[in-house]
Design a protein around this motif. Structure first.
Motif, PDB file in Angstrom:
ATOM      1  N   GLU A 229      -3.803  -8.399  -0.535  1.00 17.24           N
ATOM      2  CA  GLU A 229      -3.652  -7.337   0.710  1.00 17.24           C
ATOM      3  C   GLU A 229      -2.830  -6.280   0.129  1.00 17.24           C
ATOM      4  OE1 GLU A 229      -1.919  -7.232   5.130  1.00 17.24           O
ATOM      5  OE2 GLU A 229      -2.172  -8.928   4.069  1.00 17.24           O
ATOM      6  N   LEU A 273      -5.501  -7.604   9.962  1.00 17.55           N
ATOM      7  CA  LEU A 273      -6.539  -6.957   9.063  1.00 17.55           C
ATOM      8  C   LEU A 273      -7.794  -6.459   9.765  1.00 17.55           C
ATOM      9  CD1 LEU A 273      -6.193  -8.969   5.652  1.00 17.55           C
ATOM     10  CD2 LEU A 273      -5.200  -6.697   6.229  1.00 17.55           C
ATOM     11  N   PRO A 279      -6.594  -3.647   4.590  1.00 19.00           N
ATOM     12  CA  PRO A 279      -5.276  -3.095   3.966  1.00 19.00           C
ATOM     13  C   PRO A 279      -5.324  -1.507   3.960  1.00 19.00           C
ATOM     14  CG  PRO A 279      -6.231  -4.772   2.636  1.00 19.00           C
ATOM     15  CD  PRO A 279      -7.350  -4.339   3.612  1.00 19.00           C
TER      16      PRO A 279
END
Length: 358
Positions: A229, A273, A279
């Motif tokens: 991430e 997310l 990200p």
């Protein structure tokens, strides 16, 4: 009708993406930051039969559009309209069934829709009694509190899946301990938690997290997901080495393994997310395009709920549910807006913020 048809055609054409209770529940650091869950409960899936049914529905609806471009001009017969309604009803029933198949909150449950073999993604041969677990928790906790995490465990070959001292052991207590300790060692080496800044070793953190994930250790899968991430900012070059081709599918699957092993912080990360669209470096890009088979709105609601169930004081997950129930958007026929629950979580967040402020 055309909007519905387009949505269903997109569904049909979309590609499919794709241990344990761990140590003490004390938290260190900033409340709400899942990196500071000290010890919560600790591949890419093949498409299931419902994927094929989406294609059937899309073909049926495509047929309703007629032969070529003349369809819009000629309109629809009563029989065609009835067939369209039946197809849409079947589609809704199938999507409801897919969502009902989700038990633990992993995206692959939704994609594989009841065909998932859970044991393939769960850490095995590490069943020990609670007394043994507590002894290992205490030992690891003492090493962390004394600042000797790496002095105590750093020499163990956690990056080697064939090592009899760690992953290849057949002793259940050794396997359970390996998962627990490797989780905290990979975290420390990547992010500097529990150790001095000069002791960080991002490359080794990645190697340990990869090995643990491949062994299906939930905690190491979680920290591998966090590394993926955060990308090159944590481990230089990881975006190119591990995430070059399928970043979204790879990240989702890694967090899925953490979730399927009961590693609670993974709920928050995956829900965030979905809510935020990936990200920061992937948001709005084709690498993180939404896929109907993931059903992101449903998954984020499920994951935030499980997160708050496990940790009622998690402000991020409470705020996430407030956002989920206040969302008026409709995604492929699914919506999460609920005025009563929105009011409930607005009040919940307000009270929790007050408690945390004290």
């Amino acid at each position: 009708m055309n909007r519905t048809v387009t949505a269903l055609l997109l569904l049909a054409c979309s590609s499919t993406a794709l241990a344990e209770s761990c140590l003490q529940t004390d938290k260190k650091g900033v409340a709400g930051d899942s990196r500071y869950y000290d010890y919560g409960r600790c591949s890419r899936g093949a498409s299931g039969p419902n994927t094929d049914s989406l294609g059937v529905i899309a073909k049926q609806l495509q047929g309703l559009m007629g032969q070529g471009d003349n369809a819009a001009e000629r309109g629809y017969t009563d029989a065609e309209r009835a067939a369209g309604r039946q197809s849409l009803a079947r589609f809704k029933d199938e999507q409801d069934a897919r969502r009902a198949s989700v038990k633990l909150g992993a995206t692959m449950e939704l994609i594989q829709s009841g065909d998932l073999v859970y044991s393939r993604f769960q850490y095995q041969r590490a069943d020990i009694g609670e007394d043994q677990r507590q002894a290992i928790r205490n030992e690891l906790g003492r090493a962390i509190e004394s600042g000797k995490l790496l002095d105590t465990y750093g020499a163990l070959p956690f990056e080697d899946r064939k090592s009899l001292a760690t992953w290849a052991s057949t002793d259940p207590a050794t396997r359970w301990k390996t998962c627990e300790v490797a989780t905290q060692v990979s975290r420390a080496l990547a992010y500097g938690d529990f150790i001095e800044p000069q002791q960080k070793n991002p490359a080794r953190a990645l190697a340990i997290a990869r090995a643990g994930y491949q062994e299906r250790c939930g905690g190491t899968a979680y920290w591998l997901g966090r590394i993926y991430e955060d990308g090159d900012a944590v481990v230089p070059g990881v975006s190119r080495s591990d995430l070059r081709e399928f970043p979204k599918e790879t990240i989702i699957e890694v967090f899925d393994v953490a979730i399927l092993n009961g590693y609670v912080p993974a709920y928050e990360r995956m829900a965030e997310l979905y809510r935020l669209g990936g990200p920061p470096r992937y948001r709005g890009k084709s690498d993180w395009s939404p896929s109907p088979l993931e059903d992101g709105m449903f998954m984020s609601k499920f994951q935030y709920t499980e997160c708050l169930k496990a940790d009622p004081a998690n402000l991020a997950c409470a705020q996430g549910l407030r956002t989920v129930y206040g969302n008026t958007k409709v995604s492929f026929g699914y919506k999460t807006y609920d005025a009563a629950l929105l009011a409930y979580y607005e009040d919940y967040v307000r009270k929790l913020e007050g408690l945390l402020a004290k």
